[in-house]
Design an enzyme around this catalytic site. Structure first.
Site, PDB file in Angstrom:
ATOM      1  N   SER A 166       0.829  -1.199   0.000  1.00 31.55           N
ATOM      2  CA  SER A 166       0.000   0.000   0.000  1.00 31.55           C
ATOM      3  C   SER A 166       0.868   1.256   0.000  1.00 31.55           C
ATOM      4  O   SER A 166       1.648   1.468  -0.926  1.00 31.55           O
ATOM      5  CB  SER A 166      -0.967  -0.043   1.200  1.00 31.55           C
ATOM      6  N   ASP A 192      -0.084  -4.071  -4.071  1.00 27.54           N
ATOM      7  CA  ASP A 192      -1.233  -3.174  -4.240  1.00 27.54           C
ATOM      8  C   ASP A 192      -0.880  -1.756  -3.801  1.00 27.54           C
ATOM      9  O   ASP A 192      -1.439  -1.226  -2.825  1.00 27.54           O
ATOM     10  CB  ASP A 192      -2.461  -3.672  -3.479  1.00 27.54           C
ATOM     11  N   ARG A 206       5.746   8.755  -7.171  1.00 30.71           N
ATOM     12  CA  ARG A 206       5.165   7.450  -6.831  1.00 30.71           C
ATOM     13  C   ARG A 206       6.199   6.378  -7.140  1.00 30.71           C
ATOM     14  O   ARG A 206       7.298   6.671  -7.643  1.00 30.71           O
ATOM     15  CB  ARG A 206       3.896   7.189  -7.642  1.00 30.71           C
ATOM     16  N   ASP A 211      13.067   3.136  -9.924  1.00 28.71           N
ATOM     17  CA  ASP A 211      13.463   3.181  -8.514  1.00 28.71           C
ATOM     18  C   ASP A 211      14.366   2.036  -8.086  1.00 28.71           C
ATOM     19  O   ASP A 211      14.901   2.056  -6.969  1.00 28.71           O
ATOM     20  CB  ASP A 211      12.210   3.217  -7.624  1.00 28.71           C
ATOM     21  N   HIS A 277      -7.604  -5.670  -0.856  1.00 27.90           N
ATOM     22  CA  HIS A 277      -6.375  -4.870  -0.804  1.00 27.90           C
ATOM     23  C   HIS A 277      -5.217  -5.716  -0.287  1.00 27.90           C
ATOM     24  O   HIS A 277      -4.123  -5.720  -0.856  1.00 27.90           O
ATOM     25  CB  HIS A 277      -6.624  -3.660   0.104  1.00 27.90           C
TER      26      HIS A 277
END
Length: 496
Positions: A166, A192, A206, A211, A277
């Site tokens: 998350s 997720d 984000r 990354d 989730h």
């Protein structure tokens, strides 16, 4: 109260509004990378607790940044890889049980590794927009921690794998973008990744493929409410997995709340709300616990095409393994992969494409039959699997279906195709044939099915099945036909 707070999270409106009033634009609410980097460098005390998992349930040993003696005390081994688990937004301010389950699964399957839990509860147990802003600070702290390991004990950042759930997925992304030098973190897995205040943002705001040396993500709850979703929908990795389309997950419907209450007690309500989730987490744990049942996903443009079985190809790296054992491959563009799963662990299913060529002998008359298919395999059988022709059958056309099985039936030997129909349907069919003259002999018209072509996704095997009765290729309502393996006349054709 926990369930009400989580429900408010799903509704999202009361969470998002404060962020926009403070920042105007979403990007301003997140802040810039340089602002957060400078602010973090000015702080002396780390808000993140780095807990080395000690192979015992819910026990850990804290490593303090810049205190070398704590590395020895906790038993950190610089010669072994490091997996760091990064949790997400916290409702109650305590580490969730899945964290310890994942740590235990990692160590049970791969004892030769360091497993660290990045505990940032102080910053995560805030109103959602505040926790979002804190993700940058925590990402910087993780980057600082990895740089310290590299400088002090020569631990290579390329041996680090961050697993973020998350908000933790974006924390991991910021850690990867903030770490100094040209070398990158080895791998980041986003489970997720959070959607609110991140959906539609630039890659610098984000989790993104830049990354780490390799980035993968599992999207399990992108179903939108008021234009927003709990999990981010857009691709954010080299490989983005969308189990069951990524919008929702089997077994997570509100109708299953009673099952969850029976299993978890009153907290079962909370489990139902966050089920889809958190499914991303359990899919990843499943990949660690069941080495013999790794789930395969397939590159496809969209879920509708996938659900017709038209994307079960592994040619040119079009498929990959979901979870820990993924094949790491850097791609110039994010690749979206789809798969089906079961409602519970082990989640693996076996994917098959069935291509059936129908000839409707009643010209100009579309029919909408429902079929069931029964499979005989060398290991097991699968009976009465429903298939539906969504667009109806008209004329002379090949239709493609996706069939999934919970078990491995082995080599497919025989297929039985049945046209499911009631007595009323049969009477209607006979009436239609009476009204429409049939002049090609005495045999009553029906559907002609000559061959069924099958492709097994997991084995990539292609097979052709021919009607067992070569003198009667007609299929009528309530009738069942048997098809057996035959010479593949389509072998030279490229199958999708």
């Amino acid at each position: 109260m926990k369930s009400l707070q989580l429900l408010s999270f799903l509704l999202l409106s009361c969470i998002i509004t404060p962020a926009n009033t403070h920042g105007g634009k979403k990007k301003e609410a997140l802040g810039s990378q340089s602002q957060h980097t400078r602010a973090k460098k000015d702080q002396q005390n780390s808000e993140t607790k780095f807990r080395l998992y000690t192979d015992k349930t819910e026990e850990s040993c804290q490593i303090f940044w810049n205190q070398l003696e704590t590395l020895d005390k906790c038993g950190f081994n610089a010669s072994l890889p490091l997996v760091m688990i990064v949790h997400g937004w916290s409702v109650d301010g305590i580490l969730e049980s899945w964290i310890w389950k994942m740590a235990a699964a990692l160590k049970s399957q791969h004892k030769q590794m360091n497993v660290i839990i990045a505990d940032w509860l102080t910053s995560a147990h805030q109103h959602y927009p505040i926790a979002v802003q804190n993700t940058r600070y925590i990402g910087q702290e993780i980057a600082d921690f990895l740089e310290w390991l590299e400088e002090s004990i020569q631990f290579s950042r390329s041996n680090a794998h961050l697993i973020g759930y998350s908000l933790g997925a974006h924390v991991s992304g910021f850690a990867g973008s903030y770490i100094s030098g040209t070398n990158k973190i080895g791998r980041i897995t986003g489970l997720d990744p959070a959607g609110p205040l991140f959906e539609g943002m630039s890659p610098t705001d984000r989790l993104s493929p830049d990354d780490a040396n390799f980035v993968d993500a599992i999207h399990t709850f992108t179903k939108q409410h008021m234009g927003l979703s709990v999990g981010i929908k857009q691709p954010v990795a080299h490989f983005d997995f969308y189990p069951n389309g990524g919008t929702f997950q089997p077994g997570c419907h509100i109708m299953h709340v009673y099952n969850h209450i029976a299993q978890y007690g009153i907290t079962g309500i909370t489990q139902t709300v966050k089920c889809a989730h958190e499914r991303s987490v359990h899919l990843f744990i499943d990949s660690l616990l069941h080495n013999d049942k790794q789930s395969t996903a397939y590159w496809c443009n969209d879920i509708n095409t996938f659900e017709k079985g038209m994307c079960l190809s592994c040619r040119k790296n079009r498929c990959n393994t979901l979870g820990y054992n993924i094949r790491e491959e850097r791609l110039p563009k994010s690749r979206r992969l789809f798969l089906k799963t079961r409602a519970h662990m082990p989640f693996k299913v076996y994917h098959y494409q069935f291509k059936i060529h129908f000839i409707n002998e009643i010209q100009g008359k579309q029919i909408d039959p429902t079929f069931t298919i029964s499979l005989t395999g060398s290991k097991e059988d699968a009976k009465n699997l429903p298939i539906t022709v969504v667009e109806g059958i008209n004329g002379n056309k090949t239709y493609s279906f996706l069939i999934t099985l919970d078990t491995d039936i082995g080599d497919l030997i025989m297929i039985k195709l049945k046209w499911e129909a009631t007595a009323v349907w049969e009477n209607i069919w006979d009436t239609v044939q009476t009204i429409i003259p049939w002049t090609k002999g005495t045999r009553r018209p029906g559907l002609i099915v000559k061959t069924i072509r099958v492709k097994a996704g997991e084995t990539q095997q292609k097979m052709t099945f021919c009607s067992q009765s070569i003198n009667n290729l007609h299929l009528h309502p309530a009738q069942e036909k048997t098809f057996v393996r035959c010479e593949d006349r389509f072998q030279r054709q490229n199958s999708k």
